[in-house]
Design a protein around this motif. Structure first.
Motif, PDB file in Angstrom:
ATOM      1  N   ASP A 173      34.057 -17.641  61.200  1.00  0.00           N
ATOM      2  CA  ASP A 173      35.264 -17.140  60.554  1.00  0.00           C
ATOM      3  C   ASP A 173      35.233 -17.241  59.130  1.00  0.00           C
ATOM      4  O   ASP A 173      35.149 -18.036  58.554  1.00  0.00           O
ATOM      5  N   ILE A 205      37.831 -12.716  62.103  1.00  0.00           N
ATOM      6  CA  ILE A 205      36.720 -13.284  63.092  1.00  0.00           C
ATOM      7  C   ILE A 205      35.645 -12.194  63.181  1.00  0.00           C
ATOM      8  O   ILE A 205      35.802 -11.064  63.232  1.00  0.00           O
ATOM      9  N   ARG A 228      39.562 -16.014  71.081  1.00  0.00           N
ATOM     10  CA  ARG A 228      39.071 -16.199  69.676  1.00  0.00           C
ATOM     11  C   ARG A 228      40.195 -16.247  68.721  1.00  0.00           C
ATOM     12  O   ARG A 228      40.166 -16.917  67.882  1.00  0.00           O
TER      13      ARG A 228
END
Length: 260
Positions: free
Chosen positions: A70, A86, A132
């Motif tokens: 990230d 992300i 995520r």
């Protein structure tokens, strides 16, 4: 999986970034207001005026997302906050956002069930992207932080957040209509979606009718117990808007003893 705690007291999860990325004449990265602002982003961005330890979590497009970490960027408008992006491939973005969210969920949310096609969804990718986002928030959040999850394409994030960080205060705003119970029930993943939303401390909708639709869906489809109606705080507009609160305690009680 153990998640290290961060230092942000306030975190926003929204798929778009607070500014569009561009390049100056000398090739340096610059941030610009969106060409077609819809009002959501400037409003969310202004929430950082009252804090200097916030985080905004969005996606960024990359050619090869495997083994790419990230990206964390320090922003300074309207005050200092962290932008965490992300990495997603075009195929993931297309599946998660353009196909599953727009082609599959959108007809149901706007009560056009005849346009719904279950084959337009890749639920596994939708789950993975939501997971995520949640994991990124968990890594940024300080103990007891508030996490604001914005809109239906992150339906599953609250459930992942609650499982990993029960200390967090989780709020969700549904920026589209919420359909009647019989229409929402068409979705094959209705229970997973509702169970995730019921992990929130507060779920907000535009108007009372959407709130009532959600409450009926939660009660009818997963057996959540409905509490008494309560007025919203006096600082909120009391006409034409609504907040629907689902307590984590009631949901956990339901899971221990389901109502037949």
């Amino acid at each position: 999986m153990a998640i290290d705690e961060g230092s942000s007291s306030f975190i926003i999860l929204y798929h778009r970034t607070p500014f569009d990325e561009g390049k100056s004449a000398d090739g340096k990265r610059i941030w610009m207001d969106q060409k077609s602002p819809n009002g959501i982003i400037p409003t969310l961005r202004n929430l950082f005026r009252s804090t200097n330890d916030g985080t905004w979590i969005a996606w960024r497009r990359v050619d090869e997302p495997d083994n790419v970490e990230d990206e964390r960027i320090t922003m300074d408008n309207p005050s200092e906050f962290t932008l965490r992006r992300i990495p997603l491939h075009d195929s993931q973005i297309n599946s998660f956002y353009h196909v599953t969210s727009k082609e599959c969920f959108w007809p149901i949310l706007h009560t056009f069930p005849t346009h719904f096609n279950v084959n337009n969804a890749d639920w596994g990718i939708f789950e993975e992207v939501n997971r995520r986002f949640a994991e990124a928030a968990c890594r940024e959040a300080a103990p007891g932080a508030t996490v604001w999850v914005h809109d239906y394409n992150l339906w599953l994030a609250p459930g992942y957040l609650r499982a990993q960080r029960p200390d967090l205060k989780i709020a969700f705003f549904h920026h589209t209509p919420f359909p009647s119970n019989d229409v929402f029930a068409i979705l094959p993943w209705r229970e997973q979606i509702l169970e995730s939303l019921l992990c929130c401390d507060v779920v907000g909708f535009h108007i009372p009718r959407y709130t009532e639709n959600f409450a009926r869906a939660a009660s009818t489809l997963v057996g959540a117990k409905r509490g008494p109606k309560q007025p919203v705080d006096t600082k909120f507009i009391t006409v034409g808007s609504a907040l629907c609160e689902a307590t984590v305690t009631e949901w956990l009680q339901y899971n221990d003893q389901k109502v037949e």
